[in-house]
Design a protein around this motif. Sequence first.
Motif, PDB file in Angstrom:
ATOM      1  N   THR A 220       0.857  -1.207  -0.014  1.00  0.00           N
ATOM      2  CA  THR A 220       0.243   0.176  -0.178  1.00  0.00           C
ATOM      3  C   THR A 220       0.661   1.016  -0.012  1.00  0.00           C
ATOM      4  O   THR A 220       0.620   2.215  -0.246  1.00  0.00           O
ATOM      5  CB  THR A 220      -0.874   0.113   1.113  1.00  0.00           C
ATOM      6  N   VAL A 221       1.940   1.313   0.434  1.00  0.00           N
ATOM      7  CA  VAL A 221       2.888   2.269   0.663  1.00  0.00           C
ATOM      8  C   VAL A 221       3.488   2.580  -0.732  1.00  0.00           C
ATOM      9  O   VAL A 221       3.867   3.795  -1.149  1.00  0.00           O
ATOM     10  CB  VAL A 221       4.148   2.236   1.541  1.00  0.00           C
ATOM     11  N   LEU A 222       4.133   1.532  -1.385  1.00  0.00           N
ATOM     12  CA  LEU A 222       4.904   1.917  -2.632  1.00  0.00           C
ATOM     13  C   LEU A 222       4.242   1.598  -3.729  1.00  0.00           C
ATOM     14  O   LEU A 222       4.595   1.891  -4.959  1.00  0.00           O
ATOM     15  CB  LEU A 222       5.908   1.005  -2.752  1.00  0.00           C
ATOM     16  N   THR A 223       2.756   1.058  -3.949  1.00  0.00           N
ATOM     17  CA  THR A 223       2.228   1.172  -5.405  1.00  0.00           C
ATOM     18  C   THR A 223       0.484   1.549  -4.736  1.00  0.00           C
ATOM     19  O   THR A 223       0.085   1.505  -3.981  1.00  0.00           O
ATOM     20  CB  THR A 223       1.962  -0.392  -5.742  1.00  0.00           C
ATOM     21  N   THR A 224       0.080   1.993  -5.977  1.00  0.00           N
ATOM     22  CA  THR A 224      -1.110   2.644  -5.833  1.00  0.00           C
ATOM     23  C   THR A 224      -2.150   2.366  -7.003  1.00  0.00           C
ATOM     24  O   THR A 224      -3.484   2.116  -6.733  1.00  0.00           O
ATOM     25  CB  THR A 224      -1.157   4.246  -6.085  1.00  0.00           C
ATOM     26  N   SER A 225      -1.909   1.603  -8.001  1.00  0.00           N
ATOM     27  CA  SER A 225      -2.686   1.429  -9.050  1.00  0.00           C
ATOM     28  C   SER A 225      -2.880  -0.196  -9.337  1.00  0.00           C
ATOM     29  O   SER A 225      -2.134  -0.885  -8.942  1.00  0.00           O
ATOM     30  CB  SER A 225      -2.425   2.263 -10.493  1.00  0.00           C
ATOM     31  N   ALA A 226      -3.959  -0.205  -9.808  1.00  0.00           N
ATOM     32  CA  ALA A 226      -4.313  -1.655 -10.246  1.00  0.00           C
ATOM     33  C   ALA A 226      -3.445  -2.476 -11.102  1.00  0.00           C
ATOM     34  O   ALA A 226      -3.120  -3.701 -11.004  1.00  0.00           O
ATOM     35  CB  ALA A 226      -5.732  -1.967 -11.002  1.00  0.00           C
ATOM     36  N   GLU A 227      -2.686  -1.541 -11.842  1.00  0.00           N
ATOM     37  CA  GLU A 227      -1.676  -2.308 -12.673  1.00  0.00           C
ATOM     38  C   GLU A 227      -0.349  -2.849 -12.021  1.00  0.00           C
ATOM     39  O   GLU A 227       0.280  -3.510 -12.617  1.00  0.00           O
ATOM     40  CB  GLU A 227      -1.089  -1.074 -13.785  1.00  0.00           C
ATOM     41  N   THR A 228      -0.507  -2.250 -10.730  1.00  0.00           N
ATOM     42  CA  THR A 228       0.956  -2.671 -10.182  1.00  0.00           C
ATOM     43  C   THR A 228       0.814  -3.469  -8.888  1.00  0.00           C
ATOM     44  O   THR A 228       1.550  -3.774  -8.209  1.00  0.00           O
ATOM     45  CB  THR A 228       1.992  -1.257  -9.776  1.00  0.00           C
ATOM     46  N   GLN A 229      -0.562  -3.179  -8.327  1.00  0.00           N
ATOM     47  CA  GLN A 229      -0.517  -3.542  -6.938  1.00  0.00           C
ATOM     48  C   GLN A 229      -0.672  -5.181  -6.855  1.00  0.00           C
ATOM     49  O   GLN A 229      -1.468  -5.764  -7.503  1.00  0.00           O
ATOM     50  CB  GLN A 229      -1.971  -2.905  -6.431  1.00  0.00           C
ATOM     51  N   PRO A 230       0.020  -5.846  -5.757  1.00  0.00           N
ATOM     52  CA  PRO A 230      -0.088  -7.016  -5.599  1.00  0.00           C
ATOM     53  C   PRO A 230      -1.428  -7.515  -4.885  1.00  0.00           C
ATOM     54  O   PRO A 230      -2.292  -6.345  -4.398  1.00  0.00           O
ATOM     55  CB  PRO A 230       0.922  -7.497  -4.673  1.00  0.00           C
ATOM     56  N   VAL A 231      -1.938  -8.664  -4.809  1.00  0.00           N
ATOM     57  CA  VAL A 231      -3.252  -9.190  -4.391  1.00  0.00           C
ATOM     58  C   VAL A 231      -3.605  -8.785  -3.027  1.00  0.00           C
ATOM     59  O   VAL A 231      -4.863  -8.522  -2.835  1.00  0.00           O
ATOM     60  CB  VAL A 231      -3.472 -10.549  -4.689  1.00  0.00           C
ATOM     61  N   THR A 232      -2.718  -8.483  -1.974  1.00  0.00           N
ATOM     62  CA  THR A 232      -3.207  -8.147  -0.880  1.00  0.00           C
ATOM     63  C   THR A 232      -3.528  -6.770  -0.886  1.00  0.00           C
ATOM     64  O   THR A 232      -4.911  -6.729  -0.174  1.00  0.00           O
ATOM     65  CB  THR A 232      -1.858  -8.123  -0.051  1.00  0.00           C
ATOM     66  N   ALA A 233      -3.080  -6.046  -1.545  1.00  0.00           N
ATOM     67  CA  ALA A 233      -3.388  -4.513  -1.630  1.00  0.00           C
ATOM     68  C   ALA A 233      -4.844  -4.447  -2.422  1.00  0.00           C
ATOM     69  O   ALA A 233      -5.546  -3.860  -2.007  1.00  0.00           O
ATOM     70  CB  ALA A 233      -2.314  -3.601  -1.999  1.00  0.00           C
ATOM     71  N   GLY A 234      -4.712  -5.256  -3.668  1.00  0.00           N
ATOM     72  CA  GLY A 234      -5.792  -5.475  -4.484  1.00  0.00           C
ATOM     73  C   GLY A 234      -7.146  -5.579  -3.691  1.00  0.00           C
ATOM     74  O   GLY A 234      -8.351  -5.101  -3.720  1.00  0.00           O
ATOM     75  N   LEU A 235      -7.112  -7.016  -2.765  1.00  0.00           N
ATOM     76  CA  LEU A 235      -8.243  -7.417  -2.217  1.00  0.00           C
ATOM     77  C   LEU A 235      -8.598  -6.410  -1.275  1.00  0.00           C
ATOM     78  O   LEU A 235      -9.980  -6.159  -0.871  1.00  0.00           O
ATOM     79  CB  LEU A 235      -7.721  -8.655  -1.184  1.00  0.00           C
ATOM     80  N   TYR A 236      -7.778  -5.361  -0.638  1.00  0.00           N
ATOM     81  CA  TYR A 236      -8.401  -4.326   0.400  1.00  0.00           C
ATOM     82  C   TYR A 236      -9.370  -3.377  -0.402  1.00  0.00           C
ATOM     83  O   TYR A 236     -10.560  -3.038  -0.003  1.00  0.00           O
ATOM     84  CB  TYR A 236      -7.352  -3.732   0.770  1.00  0.00           C
ATOM     85  N   SER A 237      -8.838  -2.975  -1.753  1.00  0.00           N
ATOM     86  CA  SER A 237      -9.728  -1.983  -2.512  1.00  0.00           C
ATOM     87  C   SER A 237     -11.027  -3.056  -2.922  1.00  0.00           C
ATOM     88  O   SER A 237     -12.301  -2.268  -3.220  1.00  0.00           O
ATOM     89  CB  SER A 237      -8.960  -1.524  -3.681  1.00  0.00           C
ATOM     90  N   LEU A 238     -11.103  -4.129  -3.496  1.00  0.00           N
ATOM     91  CA  LEU A 238     -11.918  -5.022  -3.940  1.00  0.00           C
ATOM     92  C   LEU A 238     -13.072  -4.986  -2.844  1.00  0.00           C
ATOM     93  O   LEU A 238     -14.165  -5.078  -3.028  1.00  0.00           O
ATOM     94  CB  LEU A 238     -11.630  -6.297  -4.313  1.00  0.00           C
ATOM     95  N   ASN A 239     -12.426  -4.853  -1.530  1.00  0.00           N
ATOM     96  CA  ASN A 239     -13.337  -5.392  -0.371  1.00  0.00           C
ATOM     97  C   ASN A 239     -14.260  -4.124  -0.112  1.00  0.00           C
ATOM     98  O   ASN A 239     -15.357  -4.149   0.132  1.00  0.00           O
ATOM     99  CB  ASN A 239     -12.532  -5.552   1.060  1.00  0.00           C
ATOM    100  N   GLY A 240     -13.615  -2.962  -0.670  1.00  0.00           N
ATOM    101  CA  GLY A 240     -14.492  -1.713  -0.531  1.00  0.00           C
ATOM    102  C   GLY A 240     -15.489  -1.624  -1.519  1.00  0.00           C
ATOM    103  O   GLY A 240     -16.691  -0.910  -1.435  1.00  0.00           O
ATOM    104  N   GLN A 241     -15.192  -2.193  -2.809  1.00  0.00           N
ATOM    105  CA  GLN A 241     -16.374  -2.155  -3.830  1.00  0.00           C
ATOM    106  C   GLN A 241     -17.378  -3.200  -3.693  1.00  0.00           C
ATOM    107  O   GLN A 241     -18.411  -3.030  -4.105  1.00  0.00           O
ATOM    108  CB  GLN A 241     -15.619  -2.690  -5.057  1.00  0.00           C
ATOM    109  N   TRP A 242     -17.090  -4.314  -3.052  1.00  0.00           N
ATOM    110  CA  TRP A 242     -17.906  -5.595  -2.930  1.00  0.00           C
ATOM    111  C   TRP A 242     -18.650  -5.404  -1.400  1.00  0.00           C
ATOM    112  O   TRP A 242     -19.101  -6.485  -0.899  1.00  0.00           O
ATOM    113  CB  TRP A 242     -17.131  -6.843  -2.820  1.00  0.00           C
ATOM    114  N   ILE A 243     -19.074  -4.139  -1.114  1.00  0.00           N
ATOM    115  CA  ILE A 243     -19.694  -4.213   0.167  1.00  0.00           C
ATOM    116  C   ILE A 243     -20.802  -5.336   0.361  1.00  0.00           C
ATOM    117  O   ILE A 243     -21.794  -5.283  -0.472  1.00  0.00           O
ATOM    118  CB  ILE A 243     -20.174  -2.526   0.490  1.00  0.00           C
TER     119      ILE A 243
END
Lengths: 282, 310
Positions: A220-243
């Motif tokens: 979360t500190v070093l990457t910000t976009s879906a093109e570069t984020q690994p799955v842990t950070a990705g899952l966090y943002s998906l969790n926000g979308q899949w309320i």
Amino acid sequence: MFPKPIEKTAPPIQVLYKVALPVALVLWLLPLLGVAMTSLKPSSDLAAGNYFGPPSYLAFSNYLDVFRNSPIASYILNSFKVTIPTVIGAVALSCLSGFALAVYRFRSNLLVFFMFVAGNFVPFQILMVPVRDLTVQTGLYNTITGLALFHIAFQSGFCTLFMRNFIRGLPFELIESARVEGVSEFKIFWYIVLPLMRPALAALSVLIFTFIWNDYFWATVLTTSAETQPVTAGLYSLNGQWIAQWQLVSAGSIVAAMPPVLMFFLMQRHFIAGLTLGATKG
Amino acid sequence: MTDSAIAASAEATSVNRSYWRRNQRKLAPWLFLAPGIAMFLLYVIYPIVESMWLSFYDWDGLGAKAWIGLENYRELFDDDAFYTSLKNNILWLVLYMLAVPAGLFIALFLNQTVRGIRIYKSLFFFPFVISQVVVGLIFSWFYAPNFGLFYHLIEWLTGTGVAVLADDRYVTYGIIAAGLWPQIAYCMILYLTGLNNVSPDQIEAARLDGAKGWRMLWFVIVPQLRPATFIAVVVTVIGALRSFDLVSIMTDGGPYGSSRVLSFYMYEQALSEYGYRMGYGAAIAVVLFAIMMVFISGFIWKMVRDEQGG
């Protein structure tokens, strides 16, 4: 052996033990089993309030939905792109430094060793601002390279500790006799020590793979976009979308957890050998 | 080139080579160490120093840095959110230590040779392999109001359900429980390995002396498990003070900041939508670092003693 082997106890206790084992396991893994079951429930089940019963049918489509309607496949690919170079880099660096610290006696040996050990324990937050800044300045912010480079550097602390202790346990006479023969130090490393390090290489690779795959903070500190984020950070943002779409959250979680789990079950012996190094000596 | 020049240069290379030969053993370790040390200095040691230095500045991460001396620390000591985080960190540290005895008891429970026990051991270890993000999501679901398993369990026991993660009285305990799950698994595996190496002779001798049960465990087994206990304590203390992932995933510090810990508060101040206060964040990090250094020095001190002893 302690406690007393169960075969030597009274038969009722033996039966009790054999019943207690699976019961304890189910209780222990209850949260996980719940999520696994939820991931297979059709959304209509959840809407109808069927939270605990078995799914009315097995909705493998949840998994398809996760892949089709979210960038999870690319998150997973990114995780591999960060994890694999990190494993190679950190293990390679620590072979060299672990060898140096295990084989040579020089005055600052322990000092350098404990620099690696202590660095490995510091809180990430004390590194956060400068590392982020450095990554921004070198143009590596929000890139997979930037994230992997940091991981390689940081993990080399733990890896060096591990390798050094492992090489310490090897028979030193091998190195001594090679030196008497006039073999150069680099050849000793490459032809004598490295082949003996195979179990350590395997153990460390599996461990680092799991650590890096599961890293969330640096992602979360070093990457910000879906093109570069690994799955842990990705899952966090998906969790926000899949309320409230828990079937999707569950399926996504299980997908994200799969690679290290498979790694663990395939390489179990190495994994545990790596994790428990030092738990027996002394 | 004349013969003498060739001879001279040949002599020079042989001098060179013999310099390398003579000093090979002195130079080789530094050549082996160079890449590792360089990376570690750049990404770990130097940032620690820079963070300390930054904590005396007011900085938004982009513009000019303004020296404000101890102002960040003064603000910190008047900051209620800081004390909440610190209190939660202490709670984490204390409750997390439960992982050590809990891990030992599960290890004792599983230290048998019945059929299929290996599979049980790996399945008990399972939570440790999963990412904390996934553990956080699993427990959020477990605690979820109205349909979470835990919510129903409490409702069934007491009549009213508790929304653990939305209640500032319970939220930190709820997150710590989630963190304990993998941590207990970790301690368990350390102890299982340790138990494998407990000397059977000593157990037999103690049995002949009439020791059994708790006394056997406390006076014969636990002392032999000391290396495992040491590692279990180290990883648990470090794990407790590093707690960040679960707080971020499960509550984002809420409700109303009541589940923040120092690591999370630092991140929030330095990098989140509340603004980029890098200097203030660095000051929080320095405090956390100081707390951890107390433990790290203790661990290192013990390790140095072990090194010099054996």
